[in-house]
Structure formats: structure tokens, C-alpha cells
Write a protein that holds these residues in place. Structure first.
Motif, short mmCIF file in Angstrom:
data_model
loop_
_atom_site.label_atom_id
_atom_site.label_comp_id
_atom_site.label_asym_id
_atom_site.label_seq_id
_atom_site.Cartn_x
_atom_site.Cartn_y
_atom_site.Cartn_z
N ILE A 1 -36.31 47.23 -15.29
CA ILE A 1 -36.81 47.77 -16.55
C ILE A 1 -38.28 48.14 -16.41
O ILE A 1 -38.96 47.65 -15.50
N PRO A 2 -38.79 49.00 -17.29
CA PRO A 2 -40.22 49.29 -17.26
C PRO A 2 -41.01 48.03 -17.62
O PRO A 2 -40.58 47.24 -18.46
N GLY A 3 -42.13 47.83 -16.97
CA GLY A 3 -42.97 46.67 -17.27
C GLY A 3 -44.20 46.70 -16.41
O GLY A 3 -44.20 47.29 -15.34
N ASP A 4 -45.24 46.06 -16.88
CA ASP A 4 -46.48 46.07 -16.12
C ASP A 4 -46.61 44.82 -15.27
O ASP A 4 -45.84 43.89 -15.39
N GLY A 5 -47.60 44.81 -14.40
CA GLY A 5 -47.79 43.70 -13.48
C GLY A 5 -48.24 42.41 -14.13
O GLY A 5 -48.18 41.36 -13.52
N ASP A 6 -48.71 42.48 -15.37
CA ASP A 6 -49.17 41.28 -16.06
C ASP A 6 -48.06 40.61 -16.88
O ASP A 6 -48.30 39.67 -17.60
N GLY A 7 -46.90 41.12 -16.78
CA GLY A 7 -45.80 40.60 -17.58
C GLY A 7 -45.24 41.68 -18.47
O GLY A 7 -45.79 42.77 -18.59
N TRP A 8 -44.17 41.40 -19.06
CA TRP A 8 -43.49 42.37 -19.90
C TRP A 8 -44.08 42.26 -21.29
O TRP A 8 -43.73 41.39 -22.07
N GLN B 1 -41.29 47.61 -31.91
CA GLN B 1 -40.26 46.85 -32.64
C GLN B 1 -38.98 46.67 -31.82
O GLN B 1 -38.36 45.60 -31.85
N ILE B 2 -38.57 47.69 -31.08
CA ILE B 2 -37.36 47.58 -30.27
C ILE B 2 -37.54 46.50 -29.21
O ILE B 2 -36.66 45.66 -29.01
N SER B 3 -38.68 46.50 -28.54
CA SER B 3 -38.95 45.48 -27.52
C SER B 3 -39.01 44.08 -28.12
O SER B 3 -38.50 43.12 -27.55
N LYS B 4 -39.62 43.96 -29.29
CA LYS B 4 -39.69 42.65 -29.96
C LYS B 4 -38.30 42.14 -30.31
O LYS B 4 -38.00 40.96 -30.12
N ARG B 5 -37.43 43.03 -30.81
CA ARG B 5 -36.05 42.61 -31.13
C ARG B 5 -35.31 42.19 -29.86
O ARG B 5 -34.57 41.21 -29.85
N PHE B 6 -35.53 42.95 -28.78
CA PHE B 6 -34.87 42.62 -27.52
C PHE B 6 -35.34 41.26 -27.01
O PHE B 6 -34.54 40.44 -26.58
N SER C 1 -42.04 40.72 -11.65
CA SER C 1 -42.75 41.99 -11.45
C SER C 1 -42.37 42.58 -10.10
O SER C 1 -42.14 41.85 -9.14
N LEU C 2 -42.32 43.90 -10.04
CA LEU C 2 -42.14 44.60 -8.78
C LEU C 2 -43.50 45.18 -8.37
O LEU C 2 -44.35 45.43 -9.22
N PRO C 3 -43.72 45.39 -7.09
CA PRO C 3 -45.01 45.93 -6.65
C PRO C 3 -45.30 47.30 -7.27
O PRO C 3 -44.38 48.09 -7.50
N GLU C 4 -46.57 47.55 -7.52
CA GLU C 4 -46.96 48.86 -8.04
C GLU C 4 -46.51 49.94 -7.06
O GLU C 4 -46.62 49.79 -5.85
N LYS D 1 -42.20 55.00 -5.99
CA LYS D 1 -43.00 56.21 -5.74
C LYS D 1 -42.22 57.24 -4.92
O LYS D 1 -42.25 58.43 -5.22
N GLU D 2 -41.49 56.79 -3.92
CA GLU D 2 -40.71 57.71 -3.08
C GLU D 2 -39.62 58.42 -3.87
O GLU D 2 -39.15 59.48 -3.46
N SER D 3 -39.23 57.85 -4.98
CA SER D 3 -38.21 58.47 -5.84
C SER D 3 -38.83 59.42 -6.85
O SER D 3 -38.12 59.99 -7.68
N GLY D 4 -40.16 59.54 -6.83
CA GLY D 4 -40.83 60.48 -7.70
C GLY D 4 -41.33 59.93 -9.01
O GLY D 4 -41.62 60.68 -9.93
N THR D 5 -41.43 58.61 -9.14
CA THR D 5 -41.94 58.03 -10.38
C THR D 5 -43.01 56.99 -10.08
O THR D 5 -42.91 56.26 -9.10
N GLY D 6 -44.00 56.96 -10.93
CA GLY D 6 -45.06 55.96 -10.80
C GLY D 6 -45.01 54.92 -11.90
O GLY D 6 -45.95 54.16 -12.09
N VAL D 7 -43.89 54.87 -12.62
CA VAL D 7 -43.75 53.92 -13.72
C VAL D 7 -43.76 52.50 -13.17
O VAL D 7 -43.08 52.19 -12.19
N SER D 8 -44.54 51.64 -13.79
CA SER D 8 -44.54 50.22 -13.43
C SER D 8 -43.18 49.63 -13.78
O SER D 8 -42.61 49.95 -14.83
N THR D 9 -42.67 48.80 -12.91
CA THR D 9 -41.34 48.24 -13.13
C THR D 9 -41.32 46.74 -12.88
O THR D 9 -42.18 46.18 -12.21
N CYS D 10 -40.31 46.14 -13.43
CA CYS D 10 -40.03 44.73 -13.21
C CYS D 10 -38.51 44.59 -13.23
O CYS D 10 -37.79 45.55 -13.46
#
Length: 75
Positions: free
Chosen positions: A21-28, A33-38, A51-54, A58-67
Motif C-alpha cells: 500500500i502507499p505509505g511513507d517511511g515514518d509509518g502509515w 477519512q477513508i484512511s481513518k476508517r480503514f 516500510s519498504l525502501p524509498e 522506481k524501475e517500474s516507473g513510480t516513485g510513490v513511497s510504499t509499505c
């Protein structure tokens, strides 16, 4: 998040699911409101956040932070 909930409902008791899922390195930390309900839905589940490494995708064409989250369904 709906896909994760649906997949969880398909698990047999004692099953485990892992979802990227999308998420930053400091935690999700999403506070919409959708995230809070989830997060509320997760409260009574056995789950973990990792967390996944920043640049993990990238090789797949996205720089979105993930976890990834791991959710175990009680048996």
C-alpha cells in the motif's frame, strides 16, 4: 482499502494476507477519512506494518513511497 477488506473476508480462519500500500517511511500516517476508517477496521485485527525502501518500485516507473501490511485472520 476496499480490496484489502474484500480479500480479508475471503480468507479462511487462520489465513494470512500481505498487501502493498502507499505509505511513507515514518509509518502509515494518512489522515483522510477513508484512511481513518480503514485504520479503525484494522483495530481488532492481528496486523503489522512494514516500510519498504524509498524507490522500491522506481524501475517500474513510480516513485510513490510504499509499505506493506500483513493481516492474520483468527483461526
Amino acid at each position: 482499502m476496499k480490496h484489502i477488506q474484500h480479500a480479508y473476508n475471503c480468507l479462511l480462519p487462520g489465513g494470512r494476507m500481505v498487501a502493498i500500500i502507499p505509505g511513507d517511511g515514518d509509518g502509515w500516517n494518512a489522515e483522510d477519512q477513508i484512511s481513518k476508517r480503514f485504520k479503525g477496521w484494522l483495530d481488532d485485527k492481528d496486523w503489522q506494518y512494514h516500510s519498504l525502501p524509498e524507490g522500491a518500485f522506481k524501475e517500474s516507473g513510480t516513485g510513490v513511497s510504499t509499505c506493506y501490511i500483513v493481516i492474520d485472520k483468527e483461526g
